[in-house]
Design a protein around this motif. Structure first.
Motif, PDB file in Angstrom:
ATOM      1  N   PHE B 389       0.863  -1.190   0.000  1.00  0.00           N
ATOM      2  CA  PHE B 389       0.000   0.000   0.000  1.00  0.00           C
ATOM      3  C   PHE B 389       0.896   1.236   0.000  1.00  0.00           C
ATOM      4  O   PHE B 389       1.536   1.550   0.998  1.00  0.00           O
ATOM      5  N   THR B 391      -0.333   4.190  -1.782  1.00  0.00           N
ATOM      6  CA  THR B 391      -1.278   5.275  -2.083  1.00  0.00           C
ATOM      7  C   THR B 391      -0.678   6.297  -3.060  1.00  0.00           C
ATOM      8  O   THR B 391      -0.037   5.905  -4.035  1.00  0.00           O
ATOM      9  N   TYR B 392      -0.838   7.583  -2.814  1.00  0.00           N
ATOM     10  CA  TYR B 392      -0.412   8.598  -3.778  1.00  0.00           C
ATOM     11  C   TYR B 392       1.095   8.695  -3.904  1.00  0.00           C
ATOM     12  O   TYR B 392       1.589   9.222  -4.882  1.00  0.00           O
ATOM     13  N   SER B 422      -1.466  -1.210  -4.117  1.00  0.00           N
ATOM     14  CA  SER B 422      -2.589  -0.287  -3.966  1.00  0.00           C
ATOM     15  C   SER B 422      -1.992   1.109  -4.018  1.00  0.00           C
ATOM     16  O   SER B 422      -1.378   1.567  -3.060  1.00  0.00           O
ATOM     17  N   LEU B 424      -2.433   5.234  -5.911  1.00  0.00           N
ATOM     18  CA  LEU B 424      -3.225   6.228  -6.641  1.00  0.00           C
ATOM     19  C   LEU B 424      -2.314   6.792  -7.709  1.00  0.00           C
ATOM     20  O   LEU B 424      -1.421   7.577  -7.402  1.00  0.00           O
ATOM     21  N   ALA B 425      -2.501   6.383  -8.948  1.00  0.00           N
ATOM     22  CA  ALA B 425      -1.539   6.796  -9.976  1.00  0.00           C
ATOM     23  C   ALA B 425      -2.253   6.977 -11.303  1.00  0.00           C
ATOM     24  O   ALA B 425      -3.369   6.491 -11.498  1.00  0.00           O
ATOM     25  N   GLU B 442      -6.550   0.056  -6.862  1.00  0.00           N
ATOM     26  CA  GLU B 442      -6.585   1.285  -6.087  1.00  0.00           C
ATOM     27  C   GLU B 442      -7.157   1.023  -4.698  1.00  0.00           C
ATOM     28  O   GLU B 442      -6.621   1.467  -3.700  1.00  0.00           O
ATOM     29  N   ASP B 443      -8.266   0.274  -4.637  1.00  0.00           N
ATOM     30  CA  ASP B 443      -8.930   0.023  -3.361  1.00  0.00           C
ATOM     31  C   ASP B 443      -8.333  -1.232  -2.703  1.00  0.00           C
ATOM     32  O   ASP B 443      -8.436  -2.333  -3.245  1.00  0.00           O
ATOM     33  N   PRO B 444      -7.728  -1.093  -1.528  1.00  0.00           N
ATOM     34  CA  PRO B 444      -7.068  -2.258  -0.916  1.00  0.00           C
ATOM     35  C   PRO B 444      -8.050  -3.372  -0.549  1.00  0.00           C
ATOM     36  O   PRO B 444      -7.684  -4.547  -0.564  1.00  0.00           O
ATOM     37  N   THR B 445      -9.290  -3.006  -0.232  1.00  0.00           N
ATOM     38  CA  THR B 445     -10.282  -4.025   0.122  1.00  0.00           C
ATOM     39  C   THR B 445     -10.564  -4.922  -1.080  1.00  0.00           C
ATOM     40  O   THR B 445     -10.635  -6.163  -0.955  1.00  0.00           O
TER      41      THR B 445
END
Lengths: 701, 701
Positions: B389, B391-392, B422, B424-425, B442-445
């Motif tokens: 994870f 993210t951005y 996971s 945001l790209a 994108e969504d870890p779930t």
């Protein structure tokens, strides 16, 4: 409205000072200035740095004392050990709130915790509020206020809008902010709470309730610390008709460790959170995606308390998917009126007009079919929520403009409904539909889940005040954990019916009691040292005569001595043996965050193996108690399944409500109550606690 | 491999004729030609149109007879009434398969159904296979074969890849194709089955199993018609290690209406589908999004039978979200080895090294931390699946290239693991990570849900053959539905233990039987006209002496006469009353699609109120039976909960397995069996059916 709640000022300050301002736009003390300049922050921005006359082109000031005016908000980006003095200065000057970016406080150990405490004390002395420390701060895209050093904006700044984001995590709050940006969800403010040394999650939610620029509140929580303040904020949100969707992750280790009682171990801390959020009409999100779906749809501000779904589709399959999803979500999809069905069938013989209303690919030949069918669903079906599945036809250049016109016509005539479209379309085309008032969800299943949430918000907003909790006399808790007979006396004072019984110190007395109560009776050992009687054979059932009572009395003395030599033996409890009832469990556990919580379930295997229980925060009225009882999966057993008579639900609900008031009034010394079993007798015959355990925090002697 | 399965040719024909070809690229007969020309179809494309020499710039032929060569596949785009003759001509010429676009057949009523039947008969006469009618056809982006008029391609053609899509809906199949395109999921072939007059969903899945260009199969089903063929295809997929993910929507009304027996009404048709799909290792998708998530990750072709998840994160909160999701999904996340944890802690004091491994924002200062921590998770943690994870930070230009280098280094050293990120790209950056071997969610779930599915595929692929179903003698079914005693004799012949009992025609006989069996006994009325004895008071429990037996015999005669005057009275069944066992239900229902299905549950309220049952297709061995028994929620009651002795699981499993074999061997005349209750006695003491109902289709007399 800052007048009502000074914390609203934190979301949209008129002036900002940055203490520890940096000329380097990539440093923590440089980023907020860089962001605010690039995003056109309209208020006064005052960098503070003793070594430079200008910072990123702005006039800088040498100290807090040297500021030309007192700022609404100050950003503190200095080393932890310097922060308390800076905060003291800011507070003394009358700054409304400080955002402390700096790390190295409570999260870093005991020394940091001491510094943090000192810093908070300085702030409070002058009434200044403090966000953080260790906080990623506040972002307000509408005013260009970036009291934050989050780097998520490097890939694009968020857009202004009406969703407030409150997050206990800086990294995950920024992640949500980035996803919201990419999904085109406008944000009123994003606040990341950090260590919550002063401003807590509940404070932030409350500020957003009082903020006129926020319509919807999305909350990311890891560990709730301020149960009471959060609940006040949630109730304020409900009254203000502002929906709250919350992602609460993890299960509190503290809560689990504290779960000593039977009741607590059956339920678990996370189930308490579930119950509390449901009570305030908060929708609990299962994932980030789910949270933002709900928040996005909620910005339409249509919350139908009597929600129902009408579907218009060009694919029978999609209609089935939507119906399946609606059934899972518990969203009703009533049939179209028969007359309308006939009319639509006459219009288009291959149509399936029940609901989902399938207008088939025929609308491609006559676009007014889409309009007329949608009009029928809205005007004649009367659904509060309408979902149109047009897939790629809704995105195709050759179709979309004409389809849009048809749909917009219907929507403009009935703007009070919730309109959604499931289409495959370019971002530009999606924006067009959104501007027309249609919320676009590519995946129809996700659309249904979001629609159902709008109805839950509506129900919470429109909920009439329930019955008041019953009046229960104040009962003094004993100084230490009582034995069964004492526990029952305490509960009886609170109006909780116990099975007829007598405590007897001698065998002769026990026989007399049994004769008076009537056979068969139950004999139970009475000792403050033995809580779990049945485990040592301390309960004798179905004793049918005097001889049995005498023999039983002696047997119980022997068993107590054998199981726990030296245990205080206070005699035997003689109780009438009840039969014909259904065994239930009523309990109380004290949640460290939310206070006393009541539990209801059926007895024995139903709670232990099937985990079929329901919880509610105390206190509550008999109406809520009855709803709880009827909500368990095994409720049919109480309502007369398998040929048995229905039980006395009123009496059971009354007992549960009184127990909740007793727990509420008892205060924090009450740790837990287990009424196990309670016999719910046939209708009109009451409900009786047969065993009772109360645990209290012992008073110092 | 067309040699093995001629239908593979339908997915990638070398030559195609279009009957009813149109010069207009927007017409049904024009679209496939337009698409194939624009997408560079490499095979020979032959338009057939009696009125034109050229179609869309291609030489056209006047008739099927006039074609210069026999096509592999023909597309039929003529009016329904003309289609049977065209199909007959094509079949006679030796065409391998025809795709019939035309509508107006079975879906339009009885007349259409007759035309359809005639058309299929013509095709079969010459061994030609037929897709449709009313089919949106076949799409193969890799070869440019567009045997379809779907307009979803107007917004962009799908990309070639290794996911096969089999859909029973044209509109929804196209919707899936569009979503796959937008998500960058490559497709080997998409086949939409239409009316399934010949080629069924099972045939299509089987063709994809045999197609060397397909690795993963995504299925959208509305109503399965070819249970046996589908199951063969699913078993072939399992053996070929090709994962199948299926979205099966709706519940069959046919199935529900057919659910007459107790067992069937308890379980429901959709639960049968669940059980059958699980048996073949098919992952059932809850939404389109879920289906494509699983399909996309499955293209990595890593299916760890012993799946476990290691997480590297830059946010503690995300770590908790992922842990929560893994717990819900049942995906293990074991701790990192203690020595590694100590090493990582020494490297970075603020790190949380257990798993999730939190390398904190510190990696921004030293990018090798991301690499070293990920390496530790992979090499020392030994997890089969790894989720990072970031993210951005994983999308930021200032960070992503260096992060990518670090991650790629680890992946290249251990390419056997499943890697997910996971982040945001931007789409470009996502493609870079994907090319490096990292699947981006994108969504870890959603990532966790997809990872868990890979393990289930692996378990299904590696499953060792279980025990063979037990050998059960062939038993002749009675000509009509038998009474209890007959039913039990039939079951006893199949080796199913029934409680000791005797059918007695007279009171004296009943007394003798009771004396022989030993008191207490149960008396039950014996009449072929009365199936549900307890409802008319036809069962007397706990009869303790000869006098009671005599009185009971008379009482039962009276009750039978009262409840159903003229009912055939054949006497009374005297059975030993069992005690100390746990009540269970074993049952059989005949599913119209999948054949006989066995059910197991605990008795009474557990099935009726709690719906706690498990199903499995017949026949199966004792190992499967035992797994079923242990899988119900109430299993602890059988294994010794609340101080009771564990029951004889072996005997119970043996009975269930034998029942499954009996049902399998009995053939389609067996409609249902209910053994209710079965007493599972304490370990070593067996299990006995106490009541038995068998329903059979009556033989014509």
């Amino acid at each position: 409205m800052p007048d009502r709640n000074p914390l609203v000022r934190l979301l949209r300050p008129r002036s900002v000072a940055v203490i520890g301002a940096s000329d380097d736009p990539l440093r923590i003390g440089g980023r907020p200035i860089d962001y605010m300049r690039s995003q056109g922050y309209q208020g006064r921005l005052m960098p503070v740095n003793p070594n430079r006359a200008a910072i990123q082109g702005l006039e800088a000031y040498a100290s807090v004392a040297g500021l030309p005016q007192t700022p609404d908000v100050a950003i503190v980006a200095v080393a932890a050990k310097l922060a308390p003095d800076v905060v003291a200065e800011l507070a003394a000057r009358g700054t409304a709130a400080a955002i402390v970016f700096s790390a190295g406080f409570a999260e870093a150990g005991a020394e940091g915790a001491r510094i943090q405490q000192r810093m908070v004390a300085s702030a409070r002395k002058y009434g200044m509020r403090l966000l953080g420390p260790n906080s990623l701060g506040v972002v307000n895209p509408g005013t260009g206020f970036y009291g934050s050093f989050t780097s998520v904006v490097e890939m694009g700044f968020p857009v202004a809008g009406r969703v407030g984001i409150a997050s206990q995590s800086g990294a995950y709050g920024s992640h949500i902010l980035g996803i919201a940006r990419d999904a085109g969800i406008g944000v009123s403010a994003c606040v990341m709470s950090g260590n919550e040394s002063d401003i807590s999650l509940g404070d932030i939610v409350h500020a957003m309730v009082d903020d006129d620029n926020t319509d919807v509140i999305a909350v990311y929580a890891e560990g709730i610390r301020d149960g009471q303040r959060l609940m006040q904020a949630l109730e304020a949100a409900r009254k203000a008709r502002k929906p709250v969707v919350m992602m609460k992750v993890g299960t509190s280790a503290v809560g689990s460790a504290a779960a000593q009682s039977h009741t607590a171990s059956l339920a678990g801390n996370d189930a308490v959170t579930d119950a509390v959020l449901a009570e305030f009409g908060v929708v609990r999100a299962r994932s980030t995606e789910h949270m933002l779906d709900v928040a996005r749809l909620a910005t339409r501000r249509i919350y139908p308390a009597s929600n129902s779904l009408g579907v218009i589709t060009v694919s029978g399959g999609a209609g089935v998917i939507i119906s399946d999803a609606a059934e899972v979500a518990g969203l009703p999809m009533p049939e179209m009126p028969p007359a309308t069905q006939e009319r639509l069938k006459a219009l288009l013989p291959f149509a399936a007009p029940r609901n989902p209303v399938d207008c088939t690919a025929q609308f491609l030949n006559d676009m007014t079919i889409a309009g007329r069918f949608t009009q029928a669903v809205v005007a004649e079906g009367g659904y509060q929520s309408v979902l149109g599945f047009f897939t790629y036809t809704g995105g195709a250049d050759s179709i979309a403009p004409r389809l849009r016109e048809q749909l917009k016509g219907v929507r403009d005539k009935h703007p009070d409904r919730l309109y959604l479209l499931s289409v495959l379309a370019s971002p530009e085309r999606v924006r067009e539909y959104e501007a027309d008032g249609f919320s676009v969800f590519e995946d129809p299943t996700r659309a249904v889940v979001a629609i159902e949430a709008m109805g839950r918000f509506g129900q919470a907003f429109e909920r009439a005040p329930g019955l008041p909790p019953p009046s229960v006399p104040a009962v003094a808790l004993p100084d230490s954990t009582p034995d069964e007979a004492q526990a029952k006396r305490v509960l009886a004072q609170a109006g909780i019916a116990v099975a007829p019984e007598r405590a007897c110190a001698a065998a002769g007395e026990a026989v007399a009691a049994a004769e008076a109560l009537g056979y068969p009776v139950v004999l139970k050992i009475l000792s403050p040292d033995i809580q779990h009687k049945s485990e040592i054979g301390g309960v004798l059932l179905n004793v049918t005569d005097a001889e049995g009572v005498r023999a039983g009395f002696d047997l119980l003395i022997a068993r107590a001595e054998e199981a726990m030599p030296g245990a205080r033996f206070e005699g035997v409890l003689v109780a009438k043996q009840l039969s014909g009832g259904v065994e239930c469990i009523l309990g109380i556990q004290r949640d460290p965050v939310f206070g006393p919580v009541a539990m209801f379930g059926l007895g024995g295997i139903f709670v232990e193996v099937m985990k079929d229980v329901v919880l509610h925060r105390c206190p509550f009225g008999e109406d809520v108690a009855e709803q709880m009882i009827r909500s368990i999966k095994g409720a049919p057993l109480l309502l007369g399944a398998r040929g048995k008579p229905p039980v006395d639900i009123k009496a059971l609900a009354g007992m549960l409500a009184r127990l909740s008031v007793f727990a509420h009034q008892a205060g924090p010394r009450l740790q837990s109550v287990d009424l196990n079993p309670v016999f719910a007798m046939p209708q009109g015959q009451g409900a009786f606690a047969v065993d009772a355990v109360i645990e209290v925090t012992e008073l110092p002697r």
